[in-house]
Scaffold this motif. Structure first.
Motif, PDB file in Angstrom:
ATOM      1  N   GLY A 388       0.727  -1.201  -0.064  1.00 36.67           N
ATOM      2  CA  GLY A 388       0.026  -0.016  -0.180  1.00 36.67           C
ATOM      3  C   GLY A 388       0.696   1.203   0.055  1.00 36.67           C
ATOM      4  O   GLY A 388       0.609   2.186  -0.647  1.00 36.67           O
ATOM      5  N   ALA A 389       1.961   1.227   0.817  1.00 41.37           N
ATOM      6  CA  ALA A 389       2.912   2.404   0.967  1.00 41.37           C
ATOM      7  C   ALA A 389       3.278   2.451  -0.806  1.00 41.37           C
ATOM      8  O   ALA A 389       3.459   3.722  -0.903  1.00 41.37           O
ATOM      9  N   ALA A 390       4.026   1.627  -1.381  1.00 40.14           N
ATOM     10  CA  ALA A 390       4.400   1.726  -2.620  1.00 40.14           C
ATOM     11  C   ALA A 390       3.382   2.141  -3.665  1.00 40.14           C
ATOM     12  O   ALA A 390       3.609   2.881  -4.417  1.00 40.14           O
ATOM     13  N   ALA A 391       2.016   1.667  -3.321  1.00 40.94           N
ATOM     14  CA  ALA A 391       1.135   2.082  -4.288  1.00 40.94           C
ATOM     15  C   ALA A 391       0.690   3.846  -4.003  1.00 40.94           C
ATOM     16  O   ALA A 391       0.611   4.552  -5.105  1.00 40.94           O
ATOM     17  N   VAL A 392       0.867   4.344  -2.769  1.00 41.67           N
ATOM     18  CA  VAL A 392       0.724   5.621  -2.495  1.00 41.67           C
ATOM     19  C   VAL A 392       2.021   6.465  -3.352  1.00 41.67           C
ATOM     20  O   VAL A 392       1.740   7.591  -3.690  1.00 41.67           O
ATOM     21  N   LEU A 393       3.243   5.891  -3.205  1.00 34.62           N
ATOM     22  CA  LEU A 393       4.198   6.243  -3.922  1.00 34.62           C
ATOM     23  C   LEU A 393       3.929   6.412  -5.234  1.00 34.62           C
ATOM     24  O   LEU A 393       4.359   7.567  -6.056  1.00 34.62           O
ATOM     25  N   MET A 394       3.475   5.485  -5.741  1.00 34.43           N
ATOM     26  CA  MET A 394       2.976   5.496  -7.372  1.00 34.43           C
ATOM     27  C   MET A 394       2.081   6.705  -7.768  1.00 34.43           C
ATOM     28  O   MET A 394       1.977   7.352  -8.680  1.00 34.43           O
ATOM     29  N   LEU A 395       0.985   6.960  -6.901  1.00 35.76           N
ATOM     30  CA  LEU A 395       0.093   7.753  -6.917  1.00 35.76           C
ATOM     31  C   LEU A 395       0.626   9.253  -6.900  1.00 35.76           C
ATOM     32  O   LEU A 395       0.181  10.434  -7.673  1.00 35.76           O
ATOM     33  N   GLN A 523      -3.772  23.018 -11.298  1.00 32.88           N
ATOM     34  CA  GLN A 523      -2.379  22.346 -10.768  1.00 32.88           C
ATOM     35  C   GLN A 523      -2.242  22.458  -9.249  1.00 32.88           C
ATOM     36  O   GLN A 523      -1.706  21.612  -8.745  1.00 32.88           O
ATOM     37  N   THR A 524      -2.916  23.561  -8.600  1.00 34.01           N
ATOM     38  CA  THR A 524      -2.502  23.839  -7.219  1.00 34.01           C
ATOM     39  C   THR A 524      -3.504  22.512  -6.464  1.00 34.01           C
ATOM     40  O   THR A 524      -2.932  21.920  -5.441  1.00 34.01           O
ATOM     41  N   THR A 525      -4.532  21.833  -6.822  1.00 34.96           N
ATOM     42  CA  THR A 525      -5.382  20.755  -6.245  1.00 34.96           C
ATOM     43  C   THR A 525      -4.300  19.636  -6.516  1.00 34.96           C
ATOM     44  O   THR A 525      -4.139  18.694  -5.600  1.00 34.96           O
ATOM     45  N   VAL A 526      -3.771  19.298  -7.697  1.00 39.39           N
ATOM     46  CA  VAL A 526      -2.933  18.118  -7.853  1.00 39.39           C
ATOM     47  C   VAL A 526      -1.717  18.138  -7.070  1.00 39.39           C
ATOM     48  O   VAL A 526      -1.215  17.097  -6.404  1.00 39.39           O
ATOM     49  N   VAL A 527      -0.937  19.353  -6.933  1.00 35.46           N
ATOM     50  CA  VAL A 527       0.156  19.620  -6.114  1.00 35.46           C
ATOM     51  C   VAL A 527      -0.140  19.280  -4.562  1.00 35.46           C
ATOM     52  O   VAL A 527       0.643  18.849  -3.726  1.00 35.46           O
ATOM     53  N   SER A 528      -1.357  19.869  -4.106  1.00 35.47           N
ATOM     54  CA  SER A 528      -1.729  19.746  -2.798  1.00 35.47           C
ATOM     55  C   SER A 528      -2.226  18.186  -2.420  1.00 35.47           C
ATOM     56  O   SER A 528      -1.618  17.831  -1.534  1.00 35.47           O
ATOM     57  N   ALA A 529      -2.623  17.561  -3.384  1.00 34.77           N
ATOM     58  CA  ALA A 529      -2.864  16.209  -3.345  1.00 34.77           C
ATOM     59  C   ALA A 529      -1.525  15.434  -2.975  1.00 34.77           C
ATOM     60  O   ALA A 529      -1.185  14.520  -2.299  1.00 34.77           O
ATOM     61  N   GLN A 530      -0.414  15.806  -3.844  1.00 34.10           N
ATOM     62  CA  GLN A 530       0.830  15.202  -3.735  1.00 34.10           C
ATOM     63  C   GLN A 530       1.497  15.360  -2.381  1.00 34.10           C
ATOM     64  O   GLN A 530       2.129  14.269  -1.934  1.00 34.10           O
ATOM     65  N   ILE A 531       1.410  16.659  -2.011  1.00 31.26           N
ATOM     66  CA  ILE A 531       1.895  17.051  -0.772  1.00 31.26           C
ATOM     67  C   ILE A 531       1.000  16.141   0.357  1.00 31.26           C
ATOM     68  O   ILE A 531       1.869  15.747   1.474  1.00 31.26           O
TER      69      ILE A 531
END
Length: 906
Positions: A388-395, A523-531
């Motif tokens: 699951g942690a690896a899948a989060v990294l892929m997301l 783009q702000t939304t995508v970066v927020s999800a990434q953070i």
């Protein structure tokens, strides 16, 4: 449109896929498309990879063209022929055109392509590596015939009735008596066959002597039908005949070798059949060799946190099962494996075995559990957590590339608008962009496979002992998984940017090239999800690291530096005096080896904590008191050699050996538990019919692992323990001052000079045994922190890219502000605001999710709260620092904008 009888599963899946598309072509058109697909499928023949490849390409092509038709608003009728039906197949020419364009486009943007492929490679590589481990350990079928039908059978006593379905307790795994085995074998209708085996020959070990150095091999006894029940055929020779395994009487002296022993000890010679092998001095005729990698799991037991807790299922030699005397009616010693009958379930078999056990007159609880569940028990949750942690990294990698694609949109808007002006529909433009995204992700998947191939070996090097390690690796199904993940991620991160880039009208996009406010918000939304996802990994990694640091800071109770352990076994029946002389001679020759500072012997060592809990009795306040304690028999110098502190009294001495009055040392926890606030010195203890006097109290020693509570233990002279054993099995502890590798080789030769039939097992360092005991915690901490670090780097790249694009898009605005008197610091703060806003939103979201996720791993932590404030604070500080630096570096570019050039353009 109905499925044809007998149509291939690929055609049925493709037909169903067409029904789910947003654009419906009509039954006749769909039938033509499916008919064309089936023709191409027939051309592939029985080649599985070719058929799967055609299916994947066709599903993707139908999706792209179906999505394009929906975006264009076209209404297909039964008589309208869609563009996907080309003379060569399902849109092959159109797909090749899109691929050629995507290759040219990505080649022109080399920097973007490199960053995106690298990010995707890390995400897909980590996920693929973890999936290869999960697949090998948990998913793959066992190497038996029809493995889903195999079950293990054992029993428990009624005192554990409240845990009937629990597999977490060692004591909930009682072996079966021979009389019960025969009753189940002969009368269970839900089981087509039942076989028995057990680890005979002194805990499953026997000395193999003759040619070469003596060594201890695992020897198991088996019923004649064991290998038939498992569906395993020997690669050489035969299995046991029924007449060679008798319910009563002596079995035949024949043996079957494992493939590995055949290769190692007999060099894989086919002439091995008919040769004799000496097991504990008894000659057996070799009649067969089992297949390579044959394993048979034993009964379940509590998984201790050290390497020896995992039963790898490897057995070296098999001999016929012998059942004589009390073994028939009294002893619980057999382990059973059965095969379910047709249409029989595990529950039905359990109920029937329960009834058959009740016929014995004893109230017993039946345990019938699928064999695969026995092998993988205890590994499902930890491995799924890491996957699951690896899948989060892929997301996170997908979010990273999505942000980069959105950032690329302004620079490509003119190109896409020109294509629209020349007649390209929105669907065609979307198909073009999706092809580019999928091609990008497939390149990332190719890199990911290479990283997974390297990473799987690296992960296994740091992993604790895992069941079924021979199944772990990059196979065809893993490559198919990586390809599917690549296509899926390409569609995942490509759809949103493709749709956002094709919204604007032709006229407006020809005049305006700057990024729209909606794109900036996206783009702000995508970066927020990434953070946010990065924060989750940082918190999880921080918790595991802090837990591991806490464990490694625990004092084991002794000094492991310079200590090497060597287990010594002599499978010969000799007198007590001979054993004492032999031990003394071994110690003498070992002490004479240069580089050896001290030598001691013990029956059992801490780490991995072998030993037996035994009963002690003593008088306290006029009453007889009994307690259960861990037992160690040592020589007088053992405590000093190990560096265990003496707290009270004295140590054992040479005067306590032989026929002298029994002397005993007790650990501090044992003394505090039984004699609180008083001295136990002088107390007389009864153990195995002999009286011992407590002469000293020593410090507590962690026996099983650093993270497991201290167990009370007592020590008695080893000479008295030797008198009660048929085989000499001791472990030497050698304190060395020079190179252990060189010194140990000399020590082994010195021991063999005393008796060449002594079996020397693999040597270990005490420091290595301590490290091995915490392999689970080290593995989780290191892997999770690696994922968190990669996620932090990807998040920094995302913030950097977003800020750099923002500076480029707002160059005109910043130039005008500078011309009107704004200073550089003010402009930098203005640019940083957008980046830090995304980081703040992601940080809040990540902390909320991390709070929930940390509760799932609370049981894996040692002396660390699931919501440890220092870990959360560290994740927040690290995230803010990384985001600030990633945004500040490109933000400095605003100070280099020349306001005069901007005004001149105006």
């Amino acid at each position: 449109m109905k499925d044809k009888p007998g149509s291939a599963w690929e055609a049925r899946l493709f037909r169903m896929w067409l029904r789910l598309l947003p654009t419906r072509f009509g039954p006749d058109v769909n039938a033509n498309i499916v008919s064309l697909f089936e023709d191409r499928l027939d051309e592939c023949g029985s080649r599985t990879l070719a058929r799967v490849g055609l299916l994947v390409r066709s599903l993707a092509d139908a999706l792209w063209h179906g999505l394009g038709g929906w975006l264009d608003g076209k209404k297909h009728t039964k008589t309208t022929q869609p563009t996907v039906n080309t003379p060569r197949g399902l849109g092959v020419e159109s797909m090749l055109h899109d691929i050629r364009f995507a290759v040219r486009s990505l080649r022109k943007r080399a920097l973007f392509t490199t960053i995106a492929v690298g990010a995707l490679g890390l995400g897909i590589g980590g996920t693929t590596a973890m999936f290869s481990i999960v697949d090998g350990v948990l998913i793959r079928d066992l190497r038996y015939r029809d493995p889903g039908k195999l079950v293990n059978i054992w029993m428990a006593f009624p005192s554990w009735r409240g845990q009937e379905e629990s597999l977490n307790n060692y004591w909930d795994a009682i072996d079966v008596r021979a009389v019960d085995y025969l009753n189940i074998r002969d009368h269970a209708s839900t089981l087509s066959s039942v076989a028995a085996f057990w680890e005979a020959w002194g805990e499953g070990e026997a000395a193999v002597t003759g040619e070469g150095q003596p060594e201890a091999l695992s020897v198991f006894e088996a019923s004649a039908n064991l290998f038939e029940t498992l569906g395993v055929q020997p690669v050489l020779g035969r299995v046991f005949f029924p007449e060679e395994v008798t319910p009563e009487g002596d079995p035949a002296r024949v043996a079957i070798l494992s493939f590995e022993i055949w290769k190692r000890r007999f060099a894989g010679s086919r002439d091995v059949l008919g040769q004799q092998i000496l097991l504990n001095g008894i000659s057996f005729e070799i009649v067969g060799v089992l297949p390579e990698g044959f394993r048979l799991a034993s009964k379940p037991f509590e998984k201790l946190p050290n390497a020896e807790a995992v039963d790898d299922g490897l057995r070296d030699i098999w001999v016929p099962l012998g059942i004589t005397g009390c073994f028939y009616n009294c002893a619980h010693f057999l382990q059973l494996v059965g095969r379910l009958a047709q249409r029989a379930s595990v529950d039905q078999a359990r109920a029937e075995v329960q009834t058959l056990l009740a016929e014995s007159g004893f109230e017993q609880i039946a345990r019938v559990v699928p064999t695969k569940e026995i092998i993988t028990r205890g590994f499902g949750t930890p491995l799924s957590l890491l996957l699951g942690a690896a899948a989060v990294l892929m997301l996170i990698a997908c979010a990273n590339v999505t942000g980069l694609l959105i950032g690329e949109a302004p620079g490509r808007q003119h190109e896409l608008t020109v294509r629209s002006a020349l007649g390209a529909s929105r669907g065609q433009v979307v198909s073009l962009l999706l092809t580019e995204s999928v091609l990008l992700s497939l390149m990332g998947a190719a890199l990911g496979v290479v990283l997974a191939w390297l990473g799987t070996d690296a992960v296994l090097a740091i992993a604790p002992a895992l069941p079924r390690p021979e199944e772990i690796g990059i196979s065809g199904r893993i490559l198919l998984f990586a390809t599917a993940v690549g296509i899926g991620t390409g569609l995942l991160f490509g759809v949103v940017p493709a749709l956002s880039q094709t919204k604007a009208s032709v006229g407006s996009t020809l005049r305006v090239r700057n990024r729209s406010g909606s794109a900036r918000l996206l783009q702000t939304t995508v970066v927020s999800a990434q953070i946010g996802l990065t924060v989750v990994l940082l918190v999880a990694g921080g918790l595991f690291v802090r837990s591991f640091v806490r464990i490694m800071s625990v004092d084991p109770g002794f000094d492991p530096d310079g200590l090497v352990t060597q287990r010594v076994t002599l499978f010969q029946r000799i007198s007590r005096q001979q054993r004492e002389l032999l031990v003394g001679e071994i110690l003498r020759v070992t002490r004479d080896v240069p580089g050896v500072r001290a030598v001691s012997v013990t029956t059992d060592l801490p780490f991995p904590g072998r030993g037996t809990n035994v009963g002690l009795s003593f008088q306290r306040n006029g009453e007889q008191v009994g307690t259960t304690v861990l037992f160690r028999a040592t020589d007088p110098t053992y405590v000093e050699t190990m560096g265990i502190p003496l707290l009270r009294g004295r140590l054992l001495s040479d005067a306590d050996e032989g026929d002298a009055p029994g002397a005993m040392l007790v650990s501090e926890s044992l003394a505090e538990r039984n004699w609180p606030n008083e001295s136990p010195l002088g107390v007389r203890i009864s153990f195995q019919g002999l009286d011992y006097t407590i002469v000293g109290v020593v410090g507590d020693v962690r026996q099983e692992a650093l993270g497991i509570e201290v167990q009370p233990v007592f020590y008695v002279p080893v000479a008295q323990a030797i008198a009660r054993t048929h085989d000499l099995d001791l472990t030497m502890v050698v304190k060395m001052s020079s190179d252990p590798v060189v010194t140990l080789a000399v020590v082994r030769n010195a021991i063999w000079s005393v008796n060449p039939d002594i079996v020397l097992h693999e040597a270990n360092t005490m420091a290595g045994l301590v490290r091995t005991s915490e392999a689970d915690e080290r593995f989780r901490a290191l892997l999770m922190w690696t994922f968190a670090t990669i996620a932090g780097v990807l998040a920094a790249v995302g913030i950097f890219g977003m800020t750099a694009r923002a500076v480029s898009a707002r160059a005109r605005e910043m130039g005008i502000r500078s011309a009107l008197g704004a200073d550089g610091r003010g402009l930098i703060r203005l640019v940083l605001k957008d980046g830090l806003l995304s980081a703040t939103l992601g940080l809040v979201l990540g902390l909320v999710v991390a709070s929930w996720a940390s509760s799932l791993i609370a049981h894996l932590l040692y002396e660390i709260e699931a919501r440890d404030p220092w870990t959360y604070l560290g994740a927040v500080v690290l995230s803010i620092t990384t985001c600030t630096l990633a945004a500040y570096l490109p933000a400095r570019r605003v100070t280099k904008i020349d306001p005069m050039e901007v005004l001149a353009e105006e």
